[in-house]
Design an enzyme around this catalytic site. Structure first.
Site, mmCIF file in Angstrom:
data_model
loop_
_atom_site.group_PDB
_atom_site.id
_atom_site.type_symbol
_atom_site.label_atom_id
_atom_site.label_comp_id
_atom_site.label_asym_id
_atom_site.label_seq_id
_atom_site.Cartn_x
_atom_site.Cartn_y
_atom_site.Cartn_z
ATOM 1 N N HIS A 28 -16.119 -21.786 17.527
ATOM 2 C CA HIS A 28 -15.010 -20.838 17.501
ATOM 3 C C HIS A 28 -15.121 -19.830 16.356
ATOM 4 O O HIS A 28 -14.892 -18.621 16.532
ATOM 5 C CB HIS A 28 -13.713 -21.646 17.394
ATOM 6 C CG HIS A 28 -12.475 -20.928 17.774
ATOM 7 N ND1 HIS A 28 -11.640 -20.345 16.850
ATOM 8 C CD2 HIS A 28 -11.897 -20.710 18.977
ATOM 9 C CE1 HIS A 28 -10.598 -19.811 17.465
ATOM 10 N NE2 HIS A 28 -10.722 -20.012 18.763
ATOM 11 N N SER A 76 -6.672 -16.221 19.871
ATOM 12 C CA SER A 76 -7.752 -16.418 18.896
ATOM 13 C C SER A 76 -8.640 -15.191 18.796
ATOM 14 O O SER A 76 -9.208 -14.909 17.734
ATOM 15 C CB SER A 76 -8.618 -17.619 19.295
ATOM 16 O OG SER A 76 -7.962 -18.826 19.034
ATOM 17 N N ASP A 84 -11.804 -21.326 9.970
ATOM 18 C CA ASP A 84 -12.112 -21.711 11.345
ATOM 19 C C ASP A 84 -13.160 -22.817 11.344
ATOM 20 O O ASP A 84 -13.304 -23.538 10.354
ATOM 21 C CB ASP A 84 -12.602 -20.477 12.119
ATOM 22 C CG ASP A 84 -12.147 -20.482 13.568
ATOM 23 O OD1 ASP A 84 -12.595 -21.371 14.321
ATOM 24 O OD2 ASP A 84 -11.353 -19.614 13.951
#
Length: 696
Positions: A89, A307, A51
């Site tokens: 994220h 996600s 990520d």
């Protein structure tokens, strides 16, 4: 809970871990993970977060991050930490997996003692597919020796990312190597978010990462158990996990006219509203989604999308692998599917042609795969799983058929069939079409199995691009079906757009395990509802092989009589062992169970709870599990030779020998004997001559 007290202040807001109805959710629509924490917390399992980087010093993550196996897979980073101010994220994803529990701050991860590895990749809009390919290939290469699970809450945009393209073949080869050689040949478990393009009318099957037989594609459901508004559908989806969702309201704005001669202007627009957001870790301080200073700013309260769903599944997998480190990557996929729950009775479900899940076929859906992941059920089944499925024993059947069809624009269809033999218990079906269409948005492609299960492989009205050559699509929806019979592909042109499709044939690959007479029947908490819809599920008929009733995912106590022509009770519903049916093995779950053996050699594992195991004839292996458990014998104590050694109690008579572990007491017709008394003694408790009088 494994010695850890959950005193983390944000835990009460993490509804995906424990949904009590907070914020309007439906109680029980969660991962059902709390019971697992009594025994497993992910310790010893390494999960790689691929990520935008994880902050090594984050106060709720630092204790679990292994910096030595973290790195950057992109040219603009030098380690596994965030690079730009927008790289938030990965920290949120990592917190869902393994935020530290019991430290009095923040929230809790699904597998809060798992080890985290961070691999930075550039997910900005300026990153090219080549950059992503290079980064992910590096991850998969490292995974062979370093990682057990890889979480990927990112994707290529859902527009035909094709492993057969030369530019993508390196990723394909690295993925194959990771599941072939990783975890000492058991295979790295690779998890992918299914995508957030439902409102664009995309399909998760349009990407070879989210439809690979080597990966687990995860959809999202909301806090009421319904598919999230954005979650991309597809036949390649295996399971779902909780996340946010959106609803829309039509709002009207009146703009006053500039003067009396003009009319007011009325503007209407759909306004989205998000609910059920995921609470997790965030960049420290004012960086990240939450721009408040530390410590408030160290946590995000509005994370979502698939996600957020994928890392929850990665965390559950870590718990499963701690419970049973010998699981192959295919075992993990099968267990997740077998134990997933239907949380939306009004959803678009089908029942496939399997015969061994709760007495029949499995529920499956393009929206959420087999349903919501159930951590407790998955871990219980993992503990008792009696197979090891890897690339080494993967069975493949392949068939090809040629066709010459031009589909009428907006009205045409073409079908073709392939006949395959028996021999495989199917796990996945893969289709490669010889298909030419300049606009794939008008295509609907359906695969029908010999049992009649129809799986829509492709339906993406918003994907206005050409259908690619040599593109593989898969379906997870045939789990447990037989390979034998006629498989039919149907291609439809559903939209008159001036683009006609031509269909030249197809190739079918079926992947799975070798078919065998040794049958595993799996029962879950959904058995009672499945029986209510189809009472024929209650009958077990099996006269060959070594067969197992695995009821370990069932929470309530069961009453099981393994003798033929008897009625048992499972999850509150009847179960009938047919005449001449012989069941050799049984596993039960967390409840207080009563189990009666039959005359063949049985392996009985009673799981958790306070259980009673009644014995008759045969040489049995009896494991009471945890709780206060009793083995019952129908004769006086003196009719048996009772011995104890190395934690195992052996009880022998003319009826057979019972090898007993994890039992607190033995109940004979004339007395009850403590197992502790037997195990601490060095002598046999009756003479060999008593064997002669053991049966009259």
């Amino acid at each position: 809970m494994s010695g850890t007290i959950i005193n983390d202040p944000l835990f009460s807001q993490q509804w995906y871990l424990l949904n009590t109805g907070q914020n309007g959710g439906t109680p029980g629509v969660d991962l059902n993970v709390l019971p697992v924490w009594n025994d497993y917390t992910g310790k010893g399992i390494t999960v790689a977060v691929v990520d935008q980087g994880v902050e090594y010093a984050h106060p709720d993550l630092a204790a679990n991050v292994n910096t030595f196996i973290s790195f950057s897979g992109s040219i603009n980073g030098n380690d596994g930490q965030p690079v730009t101010s927008d790289d938030s994220h990965g920290v949120a994803v990592a917190g869902e997996i393994a935020a530290v529990a019991g430290n009095g701050i923040g929230g809790v991860g699904v597998a809060f003692d798992a080890t985290l590895a961070s691999v930075y990749i550039d997910l900005s809009e300026t990153a090219s597919d080549a950059d992503l390919n290079a980064g992910f290939t590096a991850v998969l290469t490292q995974a062979v020796n370093s990682y057990d699970v890889i979480n990927n809450s990112w994707g290529y945009g859902g527009v035909f990312h094709n492993f057969n393209d030369i530019a993508n073949q390196g990723v394909s080869e690295a993925l194959t190597n990771a599941v072939t050689y990783g975890r000492d040949g058991l295979g790295v478990v690779v998890v992918f978010a299914a995508g957030n393009d439902r409102e664009k009318d995309y399909d998760a099957n349009a990407d070879n990462l989210t439809n690979s037989p080597y990966t687990i594609a995860v959809a999202a459901i909301d806090n009421a158990g319904k598919v999230s508004s954005y979650s991309t559908p597809g036949a390649s989806i295996l399971v779902a996990a909780p996340s946010s969702s959106d609803y829309y309201t039509l709002e009207t704005t009146v703009i006053p006219a500039a003067n009396e001669d003009e009319e007011d202007q009325i503007v209407q627009k759909l306004v989205p509203h998000t609910y059920g957001e995921v609470v997790t870790s965030d960049r420290v301080g004012e960086n990240g989604y939450n721009t408040a200073p530390s410590p408030q700013g160290d946590y995000a309260y509005d994370f979502g999308g698939t996600s957020a769903a994928a890392p929850q599944v990665a965390g559950v997998v870590a718990l499963m692998l701690e419970a049973n480190p010998e699981l192959g990557y295919r075992d993990v996929q099968d267990i997740l599917a077998l134990t997933a729950r239907n949380t939306d009775a009004s959803g678009s479900w089908a029942i496939n042609g399997a015969t061994t899940w709760n007495g029949g076929g499995m529920h499956t859906s393009r929206d959420v795969g087999y349903g919501l992941v159930d951590a407790t059920a998955a871990v219980r089944l993992a503990e008792t799983w009696d197979a090891q499925s890897t690339t080494a024993n993967l069975m493949t059947y392949t068939g090809e058929a040629h066709a010459q069809s031009t589909l009428g624009d907006g009205t045409g269809s073409a079908s073709s069939s392939i006949t395959l033999p028996a021999g495989i218990s199917v796990e996945r079906a893969e289709v490669v079409l010889d298909l030419n269409d300049a606009d794939a948005s008008d295509l609907v492609i359906v695969l029908t199995s010999p049992s009649g299960t129809r799986s829509t492989l492709f339906d993406a009205a918003g994907l206005n691009v050409a259908y690619p050559a040599n593109f593989a699509m898969t379906s997870t929806q045939y789990l447990g079906e037989s390979s034998q019979g006629v498989w039919t592909i149907t291609v439809l042109d559903t939209k008159a757009d001036g683009s006609s499709a031509s269909f030249g044939g197809w190739k079918l690959n079926l992947y799975g395990s070798a078919a065998t007479d040794d049958t595993r029947y799996v029962y879950t908490n959904e058995y009672s509802s499945a029986f209510a819809q189809d009472s024929s599920r209650a009958l077990v008929v099996d006269t060959s092989g070594t067969d197992t009733l695995n009821m370990s995912p069932v929470t309530a106590g069961a009453a099981i009589d393994l003798q033929p022509s008897t009625v048992s009770l499972v999850a509150g519903a009847p179960l009938v062992i047919a005449p001449f049916t012989v069941i050799e093995n049984v596993y039960t779950g967390d409840g207080n169970d009563l189990i009666v053996d039959n005359s063949v050699g049985n392996k009985i594992s009673a799981g958790r709870g306070n259980d009673i195991l009644m014995t008759t004839f045969g040489n049995d292996i009896l494991d009471g599990g945890s709780g206060f458990d009793v083995v019952g014998f129908d004769r006086n104590y003196d009719a048996y030779l009772v011995e104890a050694s190395d934690g195992v109690i052996s009880v022998s008579s003319m009826q057979g020998t019972k090898s007993i572990t994890n039992i607190e007491a033995l109940s004979f017709a004339d007395r009850v004997v403590s197992s502790e008394e037997l195990l601490t003694s060095k002598t046999a408790f009756s003479t060999a001559s008593s064997l002669a009088t053991g049966i009259s």
